[in-house]
Design a protein around this motif. Structure first.
Motif, mmCIF file in Angstrom:
data_model
loop_
_atom_site.group_PDB
_atom_site.id
_atom_site.type_symbol
_atom_site.label_atom_id
_atom_site.label_comp_id
_atom_site.label_asym_id
_atom_site.label_seq_id
_atom_site.Cartn_x
_atom_site.Cartn_y
_atom_site.Cartn_z
ATOM 1 N N GLU A 72 0.918 -1.066 -0.088
ATOM 2 C CA GLU A 72 -0.010 -0.034 0.085
ATOM 3 C C GLU A 72 0.631 1.241 0.050
ATOM 4 O O GLU A 72 0.626 2.097 -0.812
ATOM 5 C CB GLU A 72 -0.867 0.141 1.364
ATOM 6 C CG GLU A 72 -2.076 -1.022 0.950
ATOM 7 C CD GLU A 72 -2.804 -0.983 2.299
ATOM 8 O OE1 GLU A 72 -2.754 -0.005 2.982
ATOM 9 O OE2 GLU A 72 -3.444 -1.961 2.715
ATOM 10 N N HIS A 73 1.767 1.284 0.998
ATOM 11 C CA HIS A 73 2.667 2.454 0.743
ATOM 12 C C HIS A 73 3.431 2.580 -0.476
ATOM 13 O O HIS A 73 3.567 3.813 -0.866
ATOM 14 C CB HIS A 73 3.813 2.323 2.092
ATOM 15 C CG HIS A 73 3.120 2.563 3.656
ATOM 16 N ND1 HIS A 73 2.662 3.579 3.968
ATOM 17 C CD2 HIS A 73 3.185 1.584 4.398
ATOM 18 C CE1 HIS A 73 2.234 3.414 5.060
ATOM 19 N NE2 HIS A 73 2.592 2.251 5.651
ATOM 20 N N ARG A 74 4.025 1.518 -0.964
ATOM 21 C CA ARG A 74 4.570 1.709 -2.194
ATOM 22 C C ARG A 74 3.818 1.991 -3.509
ATOM 23 O O ARG A 74 4.313 2.850 -4.396
ATOM 24 C CB ARG A 74 5.302 0.362 -2.732
ATOM 25 C CG ARG A 74 6.750 0.188 -1.833
ATOM 26 C CD ARG A 74 7.180 -1.315 -2.185
ATOM 27 N NE ARG A 74 8.446 -1.204 -1.070
ATOM 28 C CZ ARG A 74 9.105 -2.475 -0.932
ATOM 29 N NH1 ARG A 74 8.751 -3.518 -1.641
ATOM 30 N NH2 ARG A 74 10.334 -2.596 -0.247
ATOM 31 N N ASP A 75 2.735 1.612 -3.319
ATOM 32 C CA ASP A 75 1.728 2.223 -4.384
ATOM 33 C C ASP A 75 1.293 3.365 -4.406
ATOM 34 O O ASP A 75 1.249 4.407 -5.429
ATOM 35 C CB ASP A 75 0.379 1.372 -4.345
ATOM 36 C CG ASP A 75 0.448 -0.092 -4.573
ATOM 37 O OD1 ASP A 75 1.424 -0.601 -5.477
ATOM 38 O OD2 ASP A 75 -0.543 -0.916 -4.498
ATOM 39 N N SER A 76 1.244 4.023 -3.032
ATOM 40 C CA SER A 76 1.136 5.375 -2.568
ATOM 41 C C SER A 76 2.385 6.126 -3.331
ATOM 42 O O SER A 76 2.297 7.306 -3.975
ATOM 43 C CB SER A 76 0.737 5.507 -1.398
ATOM 44 O OG SER A 76 0.512 6.913 -1.096
ATOM 45 N N ILE A 77 3.482 5.626 -2.945
ATOM 46 C CA ILE A 77 4.808 6.320 -3.278
ATOM 47 C C ILE A 77 4.742 6.623 -5.034
ATOM 48 O O ILE A 77 5.169 7.557 -5.556
ATOM 49 C CB ILE A 77 5.824 5.406 -2.794
ATOM 50 C CG1 ILE A 77 6.025 5.983 -1.301
ATOM 51 C CG2 ILE A 77 7.149 6.262 -3.680
ATOM 52 C CD1 ILE A 77 6.929 5.033 -0.595
ATOM 53 N N ASP A 78 4.476 5.291 -5.567
ATOM 54 C CA ASP A 78 4.317 5.219 -7.274
ATOM 55 C C ASP A 78 3.390 6.241 -7.533
ATOM 56 O O ASP A 78 3.740 7.104 -8.587
ATOM 57 C CB ASP A 78 4.093 3.980 -7.632
ATOM 58 C CG ASP A 78 5.045 2.974 -7.325
ATOM 59 O OD1 ASP A 78 6.058 3.312 -6.917
ATOM 60 O OD2 ASP A 78 4.787 1.638 -7.314
ATOM 61 N N ARG A 79 2.264 6.513 -7.123
ATOM 62 C CA ARG A 79 1.333 7.477 -7.552
ATOM 63 C C ARG A 79 1.755 8.917 -7.257
ATOM 64 O O ARG A 79 1.672 9.720 -8.169
ATOM 65 C CB ARG A 79 -0.085 7.466 -6.877
ATOM 66 C CG ARG A 79 -0.949 6.436 -7.206
ATOM 67 C CD ARG A 79 -2.236 6.163 -6.648
ATOM 68 N NE ARG A 79 -2.340 6.235 -5.240
ATOM 69 C CZ ARG A 79 -2.178 5.173 -4.482
ATOM 70 N NH1 ARG A 79 -2.085 3.936 -4.982
ATOM 71 N NH2 ARG A 79 -2.492 5.171 -3.276
ATOM 72 N N LEU A 80 2.420 9.103 -6.300
ATOM 73 C CA LEU A 80 3.045 10.345 -5.721
ATOM 74 C C LEU A 80 4.221 10.872 -6.904
ATOM 75 O O LEU A 80 4.578 11.900 -7.173
ATOM 76 C CB LEU A 80 3.400 10.568 -4.388
ATOM 77 C CG LEU A 80 2.477 10.560 -3.243
ATOM 78 C CD1 LEU A 80 2.827 10.194 -2.112
ATOM 79 C CD2 LEU A 80 1.495 11.807 -3.591
#
Length: 98
Positions: A14-22
């Motif tokens: 979840e954190h990595r997916d969020s980082i990828d979006r950012l």
């Protein structure tokens, strides 16, 4: 109930997916910013204005430092980042002057 390792893996994803979006937001935002600064550079070249505006740059750096402080981001990092961006913008503006 999921084991702790599976839960940690899910949270990590979840954190990595969020980082990828950012990261995508950052890239597209920088692209739009450079599109605008290139238009400024062309305008400056057409009107024989200098590629650099030290007063504007100082104002922007101070503004970004304040915003970084408000956002909980290290202002020193923010200043380094904006200085890098500004140096690239000036480099582009100088190319339009040629």
């Amino acid at each position: 109930m999921a084991d702790p390792t599976s839960r940690a893996a899910a949270l990590l994803k979840e954190h990595r997916d969020s980082i990828d979006r950012l990261d995508a937001i950052l890239v597209y935002t920088l692209a739009e910013r450079f599109s605008q600064t290139q238009a400024v550079g062309k305008l400056k070249a057409e009107h024989d204005l200098p590629p650099s505006d030290p007063n504007r740059e100082a104002t922007q750096i101070a503004r970004l430092e304040r915003m970084a402080q408000e956002a909980g981001l290290d202002p020193t990092f923010a200043k380094k980042f904006l200085n890098f961006v500004i140096s690239e913008v000036i480099r582009h503006h100088e190319q339009f002057q040629k």
